[in-house]
Design a protein around this motif. Structure first.
Motif, mmCIF file in Angstrom:
data_model
loop_
_atom_site.group_PDB
_atom_site.id
_atom_site.type_symbol
_atom_site.label_atom_id
_atom_site.label_comp_id
_atom_site.label_asym_id
_atom_site.label_seq_id
_atom_site.Cartn_x
_atom_site.Cartn_y
_atom_site.Cartn_z
ATOM 1 N N LEU A 178 0.823 -1.384 -0.048
ATOM 2 C CA LEU A 178 0.053 -0.200 -0.120
ATOM 3 C C LEU A 178 0.872 1.183 -0.109
ATOM 4 O O LEU A 178 0.618 2.069 -0.838
ATOM 5 C CB LEU A 178 -0.981 0.036 1.253
ATOM 6 N N TYR A 179 1.814 1.361 0.952
ATOM 7 C CA TYR A 179 2.909 2.487 1.258
ATOM 8 C C TYR A 179 3.402 2.603 -0.235
ATOM 9 O O TYR A 179 3.809 4.012 -0.713
ATOM 10 C CB TYR A 179 3.577 2.472 2.220
ATOM 11 N N ALA A 180 3.986 1.543 -0.740
ATOM 12 C CA ALA A 180 4.832 1.659 -2.135
ATOM 13 C C ALA A 180 4.206 2.234 -3.083
ATOM 14 O O ALA A 180 4.782 3.082 -3.882
ATOM 15 C CB ALA A 180 5.342 0.232 -2.281
ATOM 16 N N GLN A 181 2.806 2.073 -3.091
ATOM 17 C CA GLN A 181 2.105 2.691 -4.164
ATOM 18 C C GLN A 181 2.021 4.411 -4.081
ATOM 19 O O GLN A 181 1.686 4.996 -4.903
ATOM 20 C CB GLN A 181 0.472 2.010 -4.312
ATOM 21 N N LEU A 182 1.881 4.575 -2.716
ATOM 22 C CA LEU A 182 1.738 6.027 -2.349
ATOM 23 C C LEU A 182 3.022 6.686 -2.836
ATOM 24 O O LEU A 182 2.828 7.789 -3.128
ATOM 25 C CB LEU A 182 1.182 6.174 -0.908
ATOM 26 N N VAL A 183 4.077 6.089 -2.405
ATOM 27 C CA VAL A 183 5.425 6.845 -2.689
ATOM 28 C C VAL A 183 6.073 6.657 -3.975
ATOM 29 O O VAL A 183 6.936 7.578 -4.432
ATOM 30 C CB VAL A 183 6.499 6.183 -1.426
ATOM 31 N N ALA A 184 5.442 5.703 -4.771
ATOM 32 C CA ALA A 184 6.139 5.393 -5.931
ATOM 33 C C ALA A 184 6.309 6.570 -7.064
ATOM 34 O O ALA A 184 7.587 6.832 -7.403
ATOM 35 C CB ALA A 184 5.403 4.221 -6.775
ATOM 36 N N PRO A 185 5.377 7.420 -6.975
ATOM 37 C CA PRO A 185 5.323 8.411 -7.925
ATOM 38 C C PRO A 185 6.499 9.455 -7.700
ATOM 39 O O PRO A 185 7.129 9.984 -8.431
ATOM 40 C CB PRO A 185 4.006 9.222 -7.703
ATOM 41 N N LEU A 186 6.776 9.706 -6.363
ATOM 42 C CA LEU A 186 8.112 10.477 -5.925
ATOM 43 C C LEU A 186 9.311 9.680 -6.294
ATOM 44 O O LEU A 186 10.277 10.501 -6.691
ATOM 45 C CB LEU A 186 7.738 10.874 -4.531
ATOM 46 N N MET A 187 9.415 8.656 -5.973
ATOM 47 C CA MET A 187 10.596 7.753 -6.372
ATOM 48 C C MET A 187 10.894 7.754 -7.573
ATOM 49 O O MET A 187 11.945 7.680 -8.202
ATOM 50 C CB MET A 187 10.623 6.404 -5.773
ATOM 51 N N ARG A 188 10.110 7.869 -8.683
ATOM 52 C CA ARG A 188 10.275 7.794 -10.168
ATOM 53 C C ARG A 188 10.742 9.227 -10.581
ATOM 54 O O ARG A 188 11.222 9.115 -11.591
ATOM 55 C CB ARG A 188 9.028 7.519 -10.863
ATOM 56 N N GLN A 189 10.620 10.227 -9.869
ATOM 57 C CA GLN A 189 11.484 11.718 -10.231
ATOM 58 C C GLN A 189 12.945 11.420 -10.048
ATOM 59 O O GLN A 189 13.309 10.946 -9.061
ATOM 60 C CB GLN A 189 10.643 12.597 -9.466
ATOM 61 N N HIS A 190 13.284 12.288 -10.908
ATOM 62 C CA HIS A 190 14.617 12.331 -10.831
ATOM 63 C C HIS A 190 15.064 13.584 -9.860
ATOM 64 O O HIS A 190 16.384 13.689 -9.720
ATOM 65 C CB HIS A 190 15.493 12.660 -12.149
ATOM 66 N N ASP A 191 14.105 14.433 -9.550
ATOM 67 C CA ASP A 191 14.820 15.586 -8.577
ATOM 68 C C ASP A 191 15.010 14.819 -7.335
ATOM 69 O O ASP A 191 14.436 14.294 -6.706
ATOM 70 C CB ASP A 191 13.244 16.572 -8.555
#
Length: 227
Positions: A178-191
Motif C-alpha cells: 500500500l505504502y509503496a503505491q503512495l510513494v512510488a510517484p515521488l521515487m520515479r522523479q529524478h529531482d
C-alpha cells in the motif's frame, strides 16, 4: 549560520540528520532560512530552534509533519529554544561530517546473527521457514533480519513461536504494498528533492503504522482482559 554549520550543531543531539533532511524541511515550509545574494542559505537562531523542535518531535513523539507545523505556528519551539554558540570565523568554521553518507550495510553470517540476537540456529531456521527472516544473496543477513531475530528470541521466552508470528509478515507485506503505491510517484522523479520527500514519507508512514498497531494491540488486550 550556513547549512553546514547548522548540521554540525544539530548532529550532537541528532546524529542521523543530513543536509537532505534540512532541505526537505525547508521544502515543506517548516523552516525558511534567508538567502544571500549568491543564493546560499543563512539560518538564524530561530531557524535552529525550529529545527530542534521538529527533530525532537519526530524522534521522541513520532508526530507527523502536519501536527508539527500546527505546533510551530503556535510558537511551541520557542519554549525549548536554547542559545547556541558557534564559531563562524574562517579559521574556526565547523567541519561537518559527510552529510550524505549512509550507515554501512550490516552483513552477518548465520552464526553471527544468532550470537548477536541471542537465539540458536534452530530458531533462525524456523524464522526463515515462516518467511520472517530472509537470507540475502551471498548467504548473509541484514539489519532488519537482526531486529526480527532479536524480537523473536524475546517473544520465545513467553512461548510465542515463529508460526504465531506469520500474521505479522502477511500484514507487513500488505502495508508495504500500500505504502509503496503512495510513494512510488515521488521515487520515479529524478529531482533529489522529490526523492527526499519520498524518504521522509516512508519514515512517517512507518512511524504512523507503528503507532496504529500499538494502539490497536492495547485496545484488543484491554478488551480481552477486561481492562
Amino acid at each position: 549560520m550556513s547549512i553546514g554549520e547548522v548540521l554540525a550543531v544539530l548532529r550532537s543531539d541528532f546524529p542521523d540528520v543530513t543536509i537532505s533532511k534540512l532541505r526537505f524541511l525547508e521544502t515543506e515550509g517548516l523552516v525558511e532560512p534567508q538567502r544571500t545574494a549568491s543564493g546560499y542559505r543563512k539560518y538564524s537562531r530561530d531557524d535552529v530552534a525550529r529545527l530542534r523542535f521538529i527533530l525532537s518531535a519526530q524522534r521522541d513523539q513520532y508526530l507527523p509533519l502536519r501536527v508539527i507545523r500546527e505546533q510551530l505556528s503556535e510558537g511551541a519551539h520557542l519554549a525549548q529554544a536554547r542559545p547556541t554558540l558557534v564559531a563562524v570565523g574562517d579559521d574556526h568554521r565547523p567541519e561537518p561530517r559527510a552529510a550524505v553518507e549512509e550507515p554501512a550495510v550490516l552483513r552477518l553470517r548465520a552464526q553471527e546473527l544468532c550470537t548477536r540476537a541471542g537465539i540458536d540456529e534452530r530458531l533462525l531456521a524456523d524464522l526463515e521457514q515462516h518467511g520472517l527472516v530472509t537470507v540475502r544473496a551471498g548467504q548473509w543477513y541484514d539489519a532488519d533480519a537482526l531486529a526480527v531475530a532479536e524480537v523473536a528470541g524475546q517473544l520465545a521466552e513467553y512461548g510465542v513461536e515463529p508460526r504465531h508470528l506469520r500474521a505479522y509478515r502477511v500484514a507487513a507485506d500488505r502495508e508495504a504494498g500500500l505504502y509503496a503505491q503512495l510513494v512510488a510517484p515521488l521515487m520515479r522523479q529524478h529531482d533529489p528533492t522529490a526523492r527526499a520527500r519520498a524518504a521522509e514519507a516512508v519514515r512517517e508512514l512507518t512511524m504512523l503504522s507503528q503507532r496504529l498497531h500499538a494502539a490497536l494491540l492495547r485496545s484488543g488486550l484491554n478488551d480481552a482482559l477486561g481492562g
